[in-house]
Design a protein around this motif. Structure first.
Motif, mmCIF file in Angstrom:
data_model
loop_
_atom_site.group_PDB
_atom_site.id
_atom_site.type_symbol
_atom_site.label_atom_id
_atom_site.label_comp_id
_atom_site.label_asym_id
_atom_site.label_seq_id
_atom_site.Cartn_x
_atom_site.Cartn_y
_atom_site.Cartn_z
ATOM 1 N N LYS A 67 0.831 -1.202 0.000
ATOM 2 C CA LYS A 67 0.000 0.000 0.000
ATOM 3 C C LYS A 67 0.864 1.249 0.000
ATOM 4 O O LYS A 67 1.781 1.387 0.817
ATOM 5 C CB LYS A 67 -0.923 -0.006 1.214
ATOM 6 C CG LYS A 67 -1.941 -1.147 1.204
ATOM 7 C CD LYS A 67 -2.835 -1.097 2.432
ATOM 8 C CE LYS A 67 -3.866 -2.225 2.395
ATOM 9 N NZ LYS A 67 -4.756 -2.190 3.585
ATOM 10 N N VAL A 68 0.563 2.141 -0.951
ATOM 11 C CA VAL A 68 1.293 3.403 -1.067
ATOM 12 C C VAL A 68 0.278 4.538 -0.958
ATOM 13 O O VAL A 68 -0.599 4.696 -1.809
ATOM 14 C CB VAL A 68 2.049 3.492 -2.410
ATOM 15 C CG1 VAL A 68 2.889 4.773 -2.446
ATOM 16 C CG2 VAL A 68 2.922 2.268 -2.633
ATOM 17 N N ARG A 69 0.405 5.337 0.070
ATOM 18 C CA ARG A 69 -0.559 6.405 0.344
ATOM 19 C C ARG A 69 -0.190 7.673 -0.414
ATOM 20 O O ARG A 69 0.936 8.165 -0.327
ATOM 21 C CB ARG A 69 -0.621 6.680 1.845
ATOM 22 C CG ARG A 69 -1.735 7.636 2.277
ATOM 23 C CD ARG A 69 -1.720 7.785 3.795
ATOM 24 N NE ARG A 69 -2.679 8.757 4.266
ATOM 25 C CZ ARG A 69 -3.956 8.490 4.496
ATOM 26 N NH1 ARG A 69 -4.425 7.264 4.307
ATOM 27 N NH2 ARG A 69 -4.781 9.435 4.942
ATOM 28 N N MET A 70 -1.153 8.200 -1.164
ATOM 29 C CA MET A 70 -0.951 9.428 -1.912
ATOM 30 C C MET A 70 -1.255 10.642 -1.033
ATOM 31 O O MET A 70 -1.833 10.516 0.049
ATOM 32 C CB MET A 70 -1.844 9.436 -3.160
ATOM 33 C CG MET A 70 -1.576 8.297 -4.126
ATOM 34 S SD MET A 70 0.045 8.392 -4.946
ATOM 35 C CE MET A 70 0.936 7.070 -4.130
ATOM 36 N N ASP A 71 -0.898 11.833 -1.498
ATOM 37 C CA ASP A 71 -1.045 13.020 -0.655
ATOM 38 C C ASP A 71 -2.496 13.488 -0.514
ATOM 39 O O ASP A 71 -2.779 14.413 0.249
ATOM 40 C CB ASP A 71 -0.162 14.167 -1.156
ATOM 41 C CG ASP A 71 -0.461 14.599 -2.582
ATOM 42 O OD1 ASP A 71 -1.489 14.165 -3.141
ATOM 43 O OD2 ASP A 71 0.336 15.371 -3.145
ATOM 44 N N ASP A 72 -3.432 12.835 -1.230
ATOM 45 C CA ASP A 72 -4.851 13.140 -1.026
ATOM 46 C C ASP A 72 -5.531 12.090 -0.152
ATOM 47 O O ASP A 72 -6.754 12.085 -0.022
ATOM 48 C CB ASP A 72 -5.580 13.269 -2.361
ATOM 49 C CG ASP A 72 -5.617 11.966 -3.149
ATOM 50 O OD1 ASP A 72 -4.889 11.011 -2.778
ATOM 51 O OD2 ASP A 72 -6.356 11.888 -4.151
ATOM 52 N N GLY A 73 -4.720 11.183 0.421
ATOM 53 C CA GLY A 73 -5.254 10.178 1.323
ATOM 54 C C GLY A 73 -5.642 8.865 0.677
ATOM 55 O O GLY A 73 -5.940 7.894 1.375
#
Length: 631
Positions: A67-73
């Motif tokens: 899982k890779v979390r983006m800056d928009d959640g």
């Protein structure tokens, strides 16, 4: 009216001849392109040859669905390939190769994974872009949000929080995985050191979606449908988290109608997607490539769907002094990009040996590992295949130094179905009538090229490398060649055209006719008459000639044809690289369609039905083709 430039190239001494067209049966099957030569010759040239390439020293282990979390959640999913020994990840930190794919990272032959690199000491992270594969969201094809995800991913992979990362990142992939390298690099993510885009898009509209102003029927439905189909393959985490997998599939399935089908219907019905505009511009790497500062190696194909944009991307990088190389070979999209996509396609750059992976390895070693590679540093900036000779010339720039643009004027009295037109003499004769032939193009190299090479994989018909049957559907203008005529660079045609209809299309092919009549397409270009408006400031001019016309292709720039009155139309013909040998004939072939490559949106089609075109080339209405001649 612009005067016709004088023709002063080596062909001036050649006699103008009405060479006959060999008639061959028309074929209605999918067409094949000639087998592409291996890149071995290109990579074994003295300046390109390196010391023995590093052998593999590791095995590979894969951690799925990280899982890779983006800056928009939003959390997207990636697979992490790690160097290993005995089935266990090797300890320590390694340089990282990042790839982004819309083709589902779990699908063999589309994952963009490279065990070749991992076995030589690189970690590779392959992520499903938003709205594809196992990643949630709605796919919007290179959208600004997706571009931001690329920056997030690189910075995640370069972070010291990743126990396997040494903080240095390179980007890898072909096609979509090539163009998103440029879109990502333009944002200057932390840790990015080098990129290696293979067959990347430059200008989304002009390169592929609306070449010349018509809709690309050969590639766009195939591509959009392929992404749609692969996006609803169950994610690899379906067993461990079935509810999440079901939600993602429902989301992806709903998006097919919302985006893919909607986009095609809009374009084919003459909506805003049929014209250039903000949607395409914000998805075009050529508009941000001037922000790319990391070393970049561009691989392009002379018969690729992105044939036009690849040299432009290299030119813009080299102009600013960015460390850049350009390899341009005689490949279709799959032939050039199959290896980097993970496909084992016969005739690709990686056949019969792994030349392209070796070249990538050296590029990454040079800029991620800091390994000295004098041969790579000395490698000529440009290496390209010369069709007609089988040679791989090198150059310091593209087009090569010494290329001079000269104009070949149309003359004679060409008649559809036979050759009576001439090139290189005085503007005389005409006007010549090109009939409306909506299925013209079926028996040409275009069918293989603009299905990304797929048609060529399943067909043995001769049309892919012999255009003589198709030439009977339009007009041809010939000049015999008495000395080798070397061409390298973009081509353009300036034609005076009239029609009884409001609209129509020009297809202009540059061809090499052998003494036995076999006709090989070197390149081609297209132009919708109602979108003929020319932006001279953005057009490229050399030797007093517009050699790369630039048309706005906006709805506001549309202008119907004046009835039966000739007007000048400039046709951008995609780059050529080849030599026409003595005893052969250089041909310019003109038709009114290029099916199934291109199809007119419905309003444009209604305005074009049944009306042929007249090509004028008298003293008052000169027409010519501008060629990039090497001295």
């Amino acid at each position: 009216m612009r005067p016709a430039p004088r023709w002063t190239a080596p062909l001036a001494a050649a006699a103008i001849s009405a060479t006959g067209v060999t008639a061959l049966p028309a074929h209605a099957a999918a067409l094949s392109a000639p087998a592409a030569p291996s890149a071995a010759a290109a990579l074994s040239a003295p300046a390109a040859h390196a010391a023995e390439v590093r052998p593999e020293t590791f095995d590979v282990v894969v951690q799925r669905d990280v899982k890779v979390r983006m800056d928009d959640g939003v959390t997207l999913y990636a697979d992490v390939y790690r160097p290993a020994h005995g089935g266990k990840a090797a300890p320590g930190r390694f340089p990282v190769i990042v790839s982004q794919t819309p083709y589902n990272k779990a699908v063999p032959g589309a994952s963009m994974s490279s065990e070749y690199l991992v076995k030589r000491g690189y970690v590779q992270v392959v992520m499903d872009v938003r709205g594809t594969g196992g990643s949630p969201g709605k796919w919007q094809a290179m959208s600004p949000r997706e571009q931001r995800d690329g920056k997030n991913l690189v910075e995640w992979a370069s972070s010291h929080s990743r126990p396997w990362s040494n903080g240095k990142v390179g980007l890898y992939g072909a096609s979509y995985g090539g163009l998103n390298q440029i879109l990502t690099a333009a944002q200057h993510p932390k840790g990015l050191k080098a990129i290696f885009p293979v067959v990347p898009l430059g200008d989304a509209y002009r390169d592929v979606v609306g070449s010349g102003g018509q809709v690309d029927l050969g590639f766009m439905p195939l591509w959009l449908g392929g992404v749609a189909g692969l996006s609803i393959v169950p994610p690899t985490y379906s067993g461990s988290d079935p509810s999440a997998a079901a939600r993602v599939i429902r989301e992806h399935l709903g998006n097919i109608g919302e985006f893919q089908i909607s986009m095609l219907v809009n374009a084919l019905s003459g909506g805003d997607k049929a014209f250039d505009g903000p949607f395409y511009r914000q998805r075009s790497p050529i508009n941000v490539v001037d922000k790319v500062n990391v070393p970049t190696f561009v691989v392009g194909g002379e018969f690729d769907i992105f044939q036009r944009g690849e040299p432009m991307l290299y030119q813009r990088l080299a102009r600013r002094g960015v460390p850049a190389k350009f390899l341009y070979g005689p490949w279709t999209h799959l032939q050039a990009g199959g290896g980097a996509l993970g496909m084992g396609v016969p005739g690709t750059v990686t056949q019969p040996g792994p030349q392209l992976p070796e070249l990538m390895l050296r590029w990454y070693d040079r800029y991620l590992r800091g390994t000295a590679d004098p041969a790579m540093d000395r490698r000529a900036p440009v290496t390209y295949y010369e069709n007609g000779s089988g040679k791989w010339p090198t150059a310091t720039q593209w087009p090569p130094t010494g290329t001079t643009y000269r104009a070949l004027r149309l003359g004679g009295n060409a008649v559809a179905g036979r050759s009576a037109g001439t090139l290189g003499g005085a503007s005389s004769g005409g006007p010549d009538h090109a009939p409306w032939t909506p299925l013209s193009g079926l028996c040409t190299r275009s069918t293989s090229q603009w299905t990304a090479g797929i048609a060529g994989l399943f067909s043995t018909t001769p049309c892919g490398d012999d255009q003589s049957a198709n030439d009977r559907n339009g007009l041809v203008y010939d000049v015999p060649v008495k000395a080798p005529l070397r061409l390298a660079g973009p081509v353009s045609a300036h034609l005076n055209v009239s029609s009884a209809a409001k609209d129509g299309q020009l297809t202009v092919r540059l061809e090499d006719v052998a003494p036995n009549g076999k006709t090989t397409q070197l390149t081609a270009g297209w132009q919708v008459l109602s979108l003929r408006k020319l932006d001279k400031k953005r057009s490229v001019t050399k030797n007093g000639l517009i050699v790369q016309p630039w048309h706005p292709y906006t709805k506001a720039s549309t202008a119907p044809m004046p009835r039966n009155r000739p007007v000048p139309v400039d046709v951008e013909i995609f780059p050529v690289a080849g030599v026409v040998q003595p005893g052969h004939t250089l041909r310019v072939s003109v038709q009114t369609a290029d099916f199934p490559h291109l199809i007119a949106p419905i309003p444009q089609l209604i305005d074009s039905v049944g009306a042929g075109l007249k090509i004028w080339h008298d003293a008052a209405h000169p027409s010519w083709v501008a060629l990039p001649v090497q001295r």
